[in-house]
Motif scaffolding. Structure first.
Motif: not given
Length: 532
Positions: A320-331, A446-460
């Protein structure tokens, strides 16, 4: 490169609205830099010099740069070798070998680290970090070099052969100069990856910028020192980005519509083919089989202890959060890419520079900035919206690069026909440009979605209390050596991330597409295009 004009009127309402929207987005993207600058300005001159020249700061700088140089060197050597072997071999399964070699992109560095520590508890230190980060970044070089090899000019190769050059001379004197821009751009990505990595270096005990910033923020709440280190890291990364972009603009690239695929001398002898196959399989065993073995065996060994509810919740939160982030990035990317393409103004150049610099922001630095910014806005602080916005800023350059490239490939004649028929610029964008550019924009998503799903420090740093993603669950368990508990979360994250990775890592499929249709060639301009 000629930039297409959007609309006839230089100051049409559509253009002015687009520029205003772009200015607003740039203001949002500048929040982290503004925070870091204001924090550092509050430090006195004596304190500033004391922080800069203390032994620990010098150690952090040396560790970070040395690690980046070692990883980049290994990744370039291995990635270029594998790309050349796969491209020049006559394996029937070339596409499969390429995809397998690129699949480690789906595995976060902290998962690599966790798997190797689970097998070898003494796996620690600088060289352990170099090995893990090489596994994580080599596919960047591989895919870029392979794509560049498909575009080389066969005429130059034929001339070199007619002059008596052997295969090695042809590669070093003719082929390598034509692919070095792509290798340089992907090397920049590797260095930025090392600069921003937090999970691997933290688990392996290597003091780099990101680990030091996180420790200063979490342990001592020394935000001024953390901001200073963050600003230094961003400045270093920005210098590298602009240096690479300047080098790309200086180099002259030759492009040919003819293909080299059929004319290149393929590797047909058994010994070279055996070496190529063995090297790729050995890498795949270390980068894929070992993590898979560890995760599967650990999960099976603790199957009864798996919390299915927690696993499902973390998976849903991640998607959910990675998809939302990727959507905002494309917008965000659509108006920014439009501004960069449609004008020759200094504002367009500034837009591109700001987007490039956001790509240099490590997650821990962005997290530190947004925590301070959102702390004054109660409804935004520690919200899913803030976390998704952080993902969008972190990976905005990927979305802008893909969107810009896709829009530039839309035939200018179609937009001109729409204009002559009286269609407004907005309608032309909505009905012609965006639909035709949609596949490329989807790649950016897809590029943004892939990297957002793996993001750790910002998520922490930014996640809402109790909001656990797969990356958070992995980190929480692996950081205290509870490897069995981390296994199902890590395995599921890899499986989910492998889907967009596999889609993005199949450039061999484009052979048929390029043969069916002519795509206008353009000179590589460096910068955002290289990030894509």
């Amino acid at each position: 490169m000629d930039r297409p004009e959007v609309g006839k009127a230089k100051h049409s309402p559509f253009r002015l609205a687009g520029l205003a929207l772009t200015a607003s987005l740039l203001s949002l993207a500048s929040i982290p830099f503004l925070y870091l600058t204001l924090r550092v300005r509050s430090i006195s001159g004596e304190e500033l010099l004391a922080i800069l020249f203390r032994p620990k700061t010098i150690e952090i700088i040396l560790n970070t740069f040395t690690l980046a140089i070692v990883v980049a060197t290994l990744a370039v050597l291995i990635g270029t070798l594998f790309a050349s072997l796969i491209f020049s071999s006559n394996f029937r399964s070339r596409g499969l070998l390429l995809a397998i070699s690129a699949l480690p992109l789906a595995i976060p560095s902290y998962v690599f680290t966790y798997c190797w520590i689970a097998i070898w508890p003494n796996f620690r230190g600088f060289w352990a970090a170099a090995l893990v980060l090489t596994f994580s970044t080599m596919p960047y070089i591989l895919l870029a070099a392979f794509a560049a090899l498909r575009r080389i000019d066969k005429v130059q190769v034929d001339v070199a052969r007619s002059l008596g050059c052997n295969r090695f001379q042809v590669f070093t004197r003719v082929i390598l100069p034509q692919i070095r821009n792509s290798i340089a751009a992907s090397t920049l990505l590797v260095i930025l990856y090392v600069f921003s990595d937090f999970g691997a270096v933290s688990l392996l005990g290597v003091d780099t910028f990101t680990r030091a910033i996180q420790n200063l923020y979490r342990a001592s709440f020394d935000r001024q020192s953390a901001a200073l280190l963050g600003l230094i890291l961003v400045l270093f990364a920005a210098v590298l980005i602009f240096a690479e972009e300047r080098m790309q603009r200086r180099n002259i690239n030759t492009r040919s519509t003819s293909r080299i695929k059929e004319e290149i001398a393929l590797i047909t002898k058994r010994a070279p083919k055996a070496f190529a196959f063995t090297a790729i399989i050995a890498y795949s065993l270390l980068a894929l089989a070992v993590p898979a073995y560890v995760l599967i065996t650990r999960m099976v060994g603790n199957f009864q202890g798996i919390d299915l509810t927690s696993l499902a919740t973390a998976t849903l939160n991640t998607i959910v959060v990675a998809t939302l982030g990727a959507t905002i990035a494309i917008l965000f990317a659509l108006p920014l890419a439009w501004t960069i393409i449609s004008t020759r103004s200094r504002f367009a150049l500034a837009t591109e520079k700001v987007v490039l610099i956001t790509h240099a922001l490590p997650g821990v630095v962005l997290g530190l900035s947004l925590v301070a910014f959102s702390s004054r806005i109660p409804w935004l602080y520690q919200s899913i919206t803030l976390l998704a916005f952080a993902y969008a800023l972190l990976f905005l350059a990927k979305g802008v690069g893909a969107t810009r490239t896709s829009i530039e490939r839309v035939p200018a004649g179609l937009k001109e026909v729409a204009t002559t028929l009286g269609v407004s610029p907005w309608e032309t964008m909505r009905r012609v440009t965006v639909p035709l550019a949609a596949p490329g924009i989807g790649v950016g998503f897809l590029l943004v979605l892939l990297t957002a799903m793996k993001e750790l420090p910002a998520t922490l740093m930014l996640r809402p209390t109790g909001f656990d993603t797969l990356a958070i669950e992995i980190w929480s368990a692996a950081s205290i050596n509870r490897f069995n508990e981390a296994a199902p979360y890590a395995l599921l994250l890899i499986l989910i991330a492998a889907i967009p990775t596999f889609i993005l890592s199949r450039p061999d499929r484009q052979f048929q597409d390029e043969n069916r249709s002519e795509v206008p060639n353009r000179m590589r301009q460096g910068g955002i295009d290289d990030i894509t």
